[in-house]
Motif scaffolding. Sequence first.
Motif, short mmCIF file in Angstrom:
data_model
loop_
_atom_site.label_atom_id
_atom_site.label_comp_id
_atom_site.label_asym_id
_atom_site.label_seq_id
_atom_site.Cartn_x
_atom_site.Cartn_y
_atom_site.Cartn_z
N GLN A 45 -85.52 30.47 -47.77
CA GLN A 45 -86.93 30.82 -47.92
C GLN A 45 -87.76 29.56 -48.22
OE1 GLN A 45 -86.65 33.71 -51.07
NE2 GLN A 45 -86.41 35.45 -49.67
N ASN A 46 -87.26 28.73 -49.14
CA ASN A 46 -88.00 27.52 -49.46
C ASN A 46 -88.00 26.54 -48.29
OD1 ASN A 46 -89.53 26.03 -51.41
ND2 ASN A 46 -87.78 24.66 -51.65
N GLY A 47 -86.90 26.51 -47.54
CA GLY A 47 -86.85 25.65 -46.36
C GLY A 47 -87.90 26.04 -45.34
N LEU A 48 -88.03 27.34 -45.09
CA LEU A 48 -89.08 27.81 -44.17
C LEU A 48 -90.46 27.53 -44.74
CD1 LEU A 48 -87.88 31.24 -42.70
CD2 LEU A 48 -88.39 29.15 -41.44
N ALA A 49 -90.62 27.71 -46.06
CA ALA A 49 -91.92 27.45 -46.68
C ALA A 49 -92.27 25.96 -46.60
CB ALA A 49 -91.91 27.91 -48.14
N ILE A 50 -91.27 25.08 -46.79
CA ILE A 50 -91.52 23.64 -46.64
C ILE A 50 -91.97 23.34 -45.22
CG2 ILE A 50 -90.41 21.37 -46.57
CD1 ILE A 50 -88.63 22.32 -48.89
N ALA A 51 -91.26 23.92 -44.24
CA ALA A 51 -91.65 23.72 -42.84
C ALA A 51 -93.06 24.25 -42.61
CB ALA A 51 -90.65 24.42 -41.93
N PHE A 81 -92.91 11.77 -38.60
CA PHE A 81 -93.02 12.94 -39.46
C PHE A 81 -91.64 13.51 -39.80
CE2 PHE A 81 -97.53 14.00 -37.85
CZ PHE A 81 -98.11 13.41 -38.95
N LEU A 82 -90.73 13.55 -38.81
CA LEU A 82 -89.41 14.13 -39.04
C LEU A 82 -88.52 13.20 -39.88
CD1 LEU A 82 -87.25 16.28 -38.55
CD2 LEU A 82 -86.71 15.14 -36.38
N MET A 83 -88.52 11.91 -39.56
CA MET A 83 -87.63 10.96 -40.24
C MET A 83 -87.93 10.83 -41.72
SD MET A 83 -85.31 9.95 -38.21
CE MET A 83 -85.36 11.65 -37.59
N GLY A 84 -89.15 11.18 -42.13
CA GLY A 84 -89.49 11.12 -43.54
C GLY A 84 -88.59 11.97 -44.41
N TYR A 85 -88.02 13.03 -43.84
CA TYR A 85 -87.19 13.93 -44.64
C TYR A 85 -85.82 13.34 -44.97
CZ TYR A 85 -90.37 17.74 -45.04
OH TYR A 85 -91.44 18.50 -45.42
N ILE A 86 -85.42 12.27 -44.29
CA ILE A 86 -84.18 11.59 -44.67
C ILE A 86 -84.33 10.99 -46.06
CG2 ILE A 86 -82.60 9.72 -44.07
CD1 ILE A 86 -82.55 12.03 -42.09
N VAL A 87 -85.48 10.37 -46.32
CA VAL A 87 -85.76 9.80 -47.65
C VAL A 87 -85.81 10.91 -48.70
CG1 VAL A 87 -87.38 8.41 -49.01
CG2 VAL A 87 -87.04 7.90 -46.58
N VAL A 88 -86.48 12.00 -48.34
CA VAL A 88 -86.58 13.14 -49.27
C VAL A 88 -85.20 13.68 -49.61
CG1 VAL A 88 -87.48 15.48 -49.58
CG2 VAL A 88 -88.87 13.76 -48.43
N LEU A 89 -84.37 13.86 -48.60
CA LEU A 89 -83.05 14.47 -48.78
C LEU A 89 -82.15 13.63 -49.68
CD1 LEU A 89 -80.95 16.65 -48.01
CD2 LEU A 89 -80.38 15.25 -46.01
N HIS A 249 -97.80 18.05 -52.37
CA HIS A 249 -97.69 19.47 -52.01
C HIS A 249 -96.31 19.79 -51.43
CE1 HIS A 249 -98.79 17.68 -48.17
NE2 HIS A 249 -98.51 18.79 -47.55
N ILE A 250 -95.58 18.78 -50.93
CA ILE A 250 -94.20 19.00 -50.49
C ILE A 250 -93.25 18.90 -51.68
CG2 ILE A 250 -92.33 18.09 -49.05
CD1 ILE A 250 -94.56 19.44 -47.47
#
Length: 509
Positions: A45-51, A81-89, A249-250
């Motif tokens: 649910q949170n994954g979809l909400a993040i997306a 935009f997509l590659m930014g989530y590697i840093v987040v993860l 907000h993310i």
Amino acid sequence: MAHVLGVLLFLGIIFLTLYITYWAAQRVRSTSEFYAAGRSLTSWQNGLAIAGDYLSAASFLGIAGLVALNGYDGFLYAIGFLMGYIVVLYLVAEPLRNSGKFTVADMLAFRLNARPVRSAAALVTITISTFYLVAQMVGAGSIIQLLIGIPYEWAVFIVGVLMVVYVVFGGMLATSWVQIVKAVLLLTGTILLVLLVGFAFHFNPSELFRQVAEKYGPQYLNPGVLYKNPIDLLSLGLALVLGTAGLPHILIRFYTVPTAQDARKSVLWAMGVIGVFYLLITYVGFGAMVLVGPEQIKAADKGGNMAAPLLALVLGGGQGSFAGELFMSAIAAVSFATIVAVVAGLVIAASGAFAHDIYTNVIRGGKVDERKQFLVARYTALAIGGLSILIGIAAKGQNVAHLVGLAFAVAASANLPAILLSLYWKRFNTAGALAGMLAGLATAVGLVLVGPNVMGKGALFPLSNPAIVSIPVGFLASVLVSLATRPETEYSAQYDELVFRANTGVGAE
């Protein structure tokens, strides 16, 4: 008839989101529920909400428009935009969930002098949210004007009112479910667009790209149409890849799940949805370039933001056809859902920064009852809504992906250094945090003001995105000032506890 159905789709989305808000309002009884949905969301649910929170007007309208007008260079936005989530993860999601409570400043204040750090972090959060909000407002004004025919200014006003309603009455719970519904609608609409573009080119991508090269030249399949200066492109890439890990907000979305493991899993869910979407929207952009044409796209909106709805119109049979008008209305309605979901997330981040950080913890020293904190958060949401409406009207005609790129630059320059150094460097201190946040913020915003986006051909700073300068400034200011000032030995125990909590989750709320 198709126009009437389009208006009905638009109203249907409004009623659905308002019903979600009404449902959530019955369940919001505490600050934890208002700011973090009671930590009740599952990882998917949170994954979809993040997306849903991340796939903004910049992603759907802006990138499609950039690709349609500039070819390959527009696709580079999607990659960043997509590659930014590697840093987040790998660096942010899990430790932030374990060490914070409601806002980014909670984690910083845990091991540093709380009042000045909270003040600076709240200022950065509100600045980033304002940049991001303006982009959504521009997209909202354009899409509702196209869908219903009402003036751009009134369209911006409508979205501003709706976003305030979602936050004031439903808090993070309503915002999360609006974002989940929006993510499903957006992915469905994009898949349908791609299937129809595929049908038009016999499901042969090579044929699409051949026609791009034939009609407009092979340069549109290579970098260099939009960003002729490679340093400008590098600067944009740095902002997009590093900025995601600093977007408030993310980041606050990781407080909505019960455990750090769920926070990490939710990033994986989000990356899957976001990755599929960005591959598809690039194909949509090239389809719009061939089937609609850059001139017609710019005639509808000079920023290119109407490329996807106009492509839907052509795929459905063109101007005046029932199917074309209906399909365009459906895509426009999905775009509207995209915008209202994102603006709600932005408003709750900004209002939380003021109500929780500045008012509750800085001004009142944490001695505020929940009812008073609710009221302050709601008044802040009203103020931010009004401000974003005014700025959105003033920014008419700007490309929304471009505007969001500037928000990413501020996030990467002001927020990210403080977050990473606070989590991973014991010598980091309050003076370094303040210097990094304020220097990164001032540099990013200052260079935008004297850059080509504001000053045009007479710009004092040559790059469209300031990240290549402002990010090093943020990190260097943080490190140098920390080394030049005394170590905060009185906070050593808090840092050790922060590291323990961030890595184990023991003691996390």
